[in-house]
Design a protein around this motif. Structure first.
Motif, PDB file in Angstrom:
ATOM      1  N   LYS A 107       0.818  -1.220   0.000  1.00 26.97           N
ATOM      2  CA  LYS A 107       0.000   0.000   0.000  1.00 26.97           C
ATOM      3  C   LYS A 107       0.849   1.266   0.000  1.00 26.97           C
ATOM      4  CE  LYS A 107       0.555  -1.944   4.128  1.00 26.97           C
ATOM      5  NZ  LYS A 107       0.176  -3.040   4.997  1.00 26.97           N
ATOM      6  N   ASN A 161      -6.962  -0.669   9.511  1.00 30.11           N
ATOM      7  CA  ASN A 161      -5.727  -1.144  10.135  1.00 30.11           C
ATOM      8  C   ASN A 161      -6.063  -2.132  11.248  1.00 30.11           C
ATOM      9  OD1 ASN A 161      -3.496  -0.742  12.435  1.00 30.11           O
ATOM     10  ND2 ASN A 161      -2.571  -0.513  10.430  1.00 30.11           N
ATOM     11  N   GLY A 162      -5.683  -3.378  11.024  1.00 30.62           N
ATOM     12  CA  GLY A 162      -6.009  -4.433  11.976  1.00 30.62           C
ATOM     13  C   GLY A 162      -5.335  -4.235  13.320  1.00 30.62           C
ATOM     14  N   THR A 163      -4.101  -3.753  13.285  1.00 27.02           N
ATOM     15  CA  THR A 163      -3.348  -3.561  14.530  1.00 27.02           C
ATOM     16  C   THR A 163      -4.067  -2.575  15.450  1.00 27.02           C
ATOM     17  OG1 THR A 163      -1.300  -4.034  13.379  1.00 27.02           O
ATOM     18  CG2 THR A 163      -1.103  -2.814  15.433  1.00 27.02           C
ATOM     19  N   TYR A 190       0.605  -8.906  12.902  1.00 25.66           N
ATOM     20  CA  TYR A 190      -0.326  -7.948  12.304  1.00 25.66           C
ATOM     21  C   TYR A 190       0.363  -6.629  11.976  1.00 25.66           C
ATOM     22  CZ  TYR A 190      -3.844 -10.951  14.609  1.00 25.66           C
ATOM     23  OH  TYR A 190      -4.601 -11.993  15.055  1.00 25.66           O
ATOM     24  N   ALA A 191       1.316  -6.247  12.841  1.00 31.34           N
ATOM     25  CA  ALA A 191       1.875  -4.889  12.752  1.00 31.34           C
ATOM     26  C   ALA A 191       2.877  -4.773  11.605  1.00 31.34           C
ATOM     27  CB  ALA A 191       2.535  -4.523  14.076  1.00 31.34           C
ATOM     28  N   GLU A 192       3.046  -3.533  11.154  1.00 25.94           N
ATOM     29  CA  GLU A 192       4.073  -3.238  10.150  1.00 25.94           C
ATOM     30  C   GLU A 192       5.455  -3.413  10.772  1.00 25.94           C
ATOM     31  OE1 GLU A 192       3.239  -2.245   6.805  1.00 25.94           O
ATOM     32  OE2 GLU A 192       1.474  -3.104   7.716  1.00 25.94           O
ATOM     33  N   ASP A 198       1.430   1.877  11.893  1.00 24.96           N
ATOM     34  CA  ASP A 198       0.078   1.459  12.264  1.00 24.96           C
ATOM     35  C   ASP A 198      -0.544   2.491  13.188  1.00 24.96           C
ATOM     36  OD1 ASP A 198      -0.096  -1.354  11.146  1.00 24.96           O
ATOM     37  OD2 ASP A 198       1.704  -1.568  12.372  1.00 24.96           O
ATOM     38  N   ASP A 203      -0.454   3.828   7.856  1.00 17.94           N
ATOM     39  CA  ASP A 203      -0.908   2.650   7.113  1.00 17.94           C
ATOM     40  C   ASP A 203      -2.365   2.829   6.649  1.00 17.94           C
ATOM     41  OD1 ASP A 203      -0.510  -0.346   6.447  1.00 17.94           O
ATOM     42  OD2 ASP A 203      -2.323  -0.353   7.672  1.00 17.94           O
ATOM     43  N   LYS A 207      -3.866   3.207   2.623  1.00 22.21           N
ATOM     44  CA  LYS A 207      -4.996   2.434   2.087  1.00 22.21           C
ATOM     45  C   LYS A 207      -6.126   3.371   1.659  1.00 22.21           C
ATOM     46  CE  LYS A 207      -3.666  -1.434   5.041  1.00 22.21           C
ATOM     47  NZ  LYS A 207      -3.804  -2.030   6.379  1.00 22.21           N
ATOM     48  N   GLY A 302      -8.303  -8.432   8.446  1.00 19.30           N
ATOM     49  CA  GLY A 302      -7.600  -7.330   7.807  1.00 19.30           C
ATOM     50  C   GLY A 302      -6.088  -7.423   7.810  1.00 19.30           C
ATOM     51  N   ALA A 303      -5.526  -8.361   8.539  1.00 17.29           N
ATOM     52  CA  ALA A 303      -4.067  -8.462   8.598  1.00 17.29           C
ATOM     53  C   ALA A 303      -3.693  -9.884   8.982  1.00 17.29           C
ATOM     54  CB  ALA A 303      -3.510  -7.467   9.619  1.00 17.29           C
TER      55      ALA A 303
HETATM   56  N1  HSE Z   1      -0.168  -3.637   9.655  1.00 14.74           N
HETATM   57  C1  HSE Z   1      -1.319  -3.799   8.841  1.00 14.74           C
HETATM   58  C2  HSE Z   1      -2.542  -3.847   9.751  1.00 14.74           C
HETATM   59  C3  HSE Z   1      -1.210  -5.038   8.024  1.00 14.74           C
HETATM   60  O1  HSE Z   1      -2.389  -3.956  10.964  1.00 14.74           O
HETATM   61  O2  HSE Z   1      -3.652  -3.757   9.256  1.00 14.74           O
HETATM   62  C4  HSE Z   1      -2.203  -5.127   6.909  1.00 14.74           C
HETATM   63  O3  HSE Z   1      -2.026  -4.110   5.983  1.00 14.74           O
END
Ligand code: HSE
Length: 437
Positions: A107, A161-163, A190-192, A198, A203, A207, A302-303
């Motif tokens: 993204k 953002n899932g995180t 999940y995290a970048e 995040d 992030d 998107k 989502g992640a």
């Molecule tokens: N770090 C992102 C999130 C991963 O937590 O959503 C998915 O893009």
């Protein structure tokens, strides 16, 4: 049986390893669905010796992703490296120049260079697929690009953002500290790589920039996004939101307004009864409001490795099913050359309700002073609550205001006034309220 689609994958982290494992395990079913086999013929990553729990037997190894991108032995280049410059950008560009289809989950790359890359793909007549870049496993790109043809989008917003959603959910449900929730989100993959992306909203902004282009037919304008993250959200905000019938979510919102296109990412109060408020944990959700359809809400994982891999595999399968001469739709729904400039709406003109939490000195006239500053700025209050010293100490009070619809400019002026009056103990907390069904 047609010839196999030859795939090269660059990046074997959580997502890359899941893609390799799932494509290998589900080869027979994918062949039936696509009418031809999908064969991962080559991979590129930094560390050849690392145990990823997958077999790379029969796959050519590349240390350099750009060399893989240029290889004559692949049809599709899958970029799972990440980052908006460096090897990811060079490799995607090289793959498109070599006439290869590209699948990416990146993204940040698309938010910065999406327009140029879309143009390059369209000129070469190859596909640039990026379902995994937005909202993990949710098929939102396909929905916006294909299923909503003919609709005029009015607003698109979501938990992207899932995180952050995982952190906010656990802070609310379990009272756990922000730091502990973040550590768990990192452990779960999940995290970048840099989690500030995040939690500070970058992030989500990347998107949102992509969704805005698809929604409104505009050039990607990631730099125009107003952005606030969740790092200053406290248990006091979460409790106050809940008492007032709201839940806090980090939302990305894009909408057409009279002054232009508003793109914003910030912690947001949504009514507890709304559907989006029921989206918990790492789950993402995207709401799309259109003139024909009304509001559509997509939600899903989502992640994480499998969720993101699912979207990557769907994109590869689409390429496997395509045939030479088949006219592919443009990357961002309209030809890159025809995307309009994204006219930026002024954030100060944003209209909506606001939650304002103030810690004030407990003395005569403070309440009246707050009310006067609101009235002077034409702000009508929906509710005003004063808490005794639950969170603050005996000589101070928490005051929570919820406004009816007003403007960002009015709220900022009122807060400046209250601050000048000398009533505040610390920095005010201002959280926007979003209309949600
Ligand atoms: N770090 C992102 C999130 C991963 O937590 O959503 C998915 O893009």
């Amino acid at each position: 049986m047609s010839e196999a689609l030859r795939v090269g994958i660059a990046g074997l982290g959580t997502v890359g390893a899941s893609v390799v494992r799932l494509v290998t395990e589900r080869a027979a079913e994918l062949t039936r669905q696509c009418g031809r086999p999908i064969s991962i013929v080559a991979v590129a990553a930094r560390d050849r010796s690392r145990d990823r729990g997958i077999s790379l037997d029969g796959m050519e190894w590349f240390d350099d992703p750009v060399a893989l991108a240029k290889s004559k032995d692949i049809d599709v280049f899958v970029e799972l490296i990440g980052g908006n410059e460096g090897p990811a950008r060079e490799a995607v560009k090289a793959a498109l120049d070599a006439g290869h289809h590209v699948v990416t989950a990146n993204k940040a790359l698309l938010a910065k260079h999406g327009l140029a890359l879309a143009d390059a793909a369209e000129k070469r007549g190859v596909l640039l697929n990026y379902e995994a870049a937005v909202a993990g496993g949710i098929p939102v790109i396909k929905t916006m690009r294909e299923s909503l043809a003919g609709n005029t989008v009015l607003r698109v917003f979501g938990i992207l953002n899932g995180t952050c959603n995982y952190i906010l959910t656990r802070m609310e449900a379990e009272g756990i500290s922000f730091e502990d929730c973040l550590a768990d989100a990192q452990r779960l993959g999940y995290a970048e790589a840099d989690p500030t992306f995040d939690i500070e909203g970058n992030d989500t902004a990347h998107k949102l920039a992509i969704l805005t282009s698809l929604a409104f037919g505009t050039k990607i304008a990631a730099d125009d996004i107003y952005m606030e993250g969740i790092s200053n959200i406290t248990q006091a905000d979460i409790r106050a939101a809940s008492e007032l019938g709201y839940r806090i979510k980090l939302l990305g919102v894009a909408q057409k307004t009279e002054t232009g296109i508003e793109q914003r990412v910030h912690p947001t109060m949504v009514p507890t009864a709304s559907v989006i408020a029921q989206v918990h944990g790492v789950t993402n959700a995207v709401a799309i409001e259109t003139d024909i359809l009304g509001e559509l809400l997509l939600s899903g994982p989502g992640a994480g490795g499998n969720a993101t891999a699912s979207a990557v595999i769907g994109d590869i399968a689409d390429i496997a099913k395509s045939r030479p001469g088949f006219q592919h739709g443009p990357v961002f729904g309209r030809p890159a050359k025809e995307l309009a400039p994204c006219k930026k709406a002024k954030m100060r003109a944003h209209a909506g309700g606001y939650f304002i939490r103030l810690t004030v000195y407990d003395r005569t006239g403070v309440f009246a002073g707050l009310a006067r500053r609101m009235a002077d700025n034409d702000i009508s209050l929906e509710s005003i609550v004063q808490h005794s010293d639950r969170d603050t100490g005996s000589d101070r009070k928490t005051v929570i205001l919820v406004t009816h619809e007003t403007t960002e400019a009015a709220v900022r002026k009122a807060i400046d006034g209250v601050t000048k009056d000398g009533h505040l103990v610390d920095t005010p907390q201002v959280i926007r309220i979003e209309r949600a069904g």
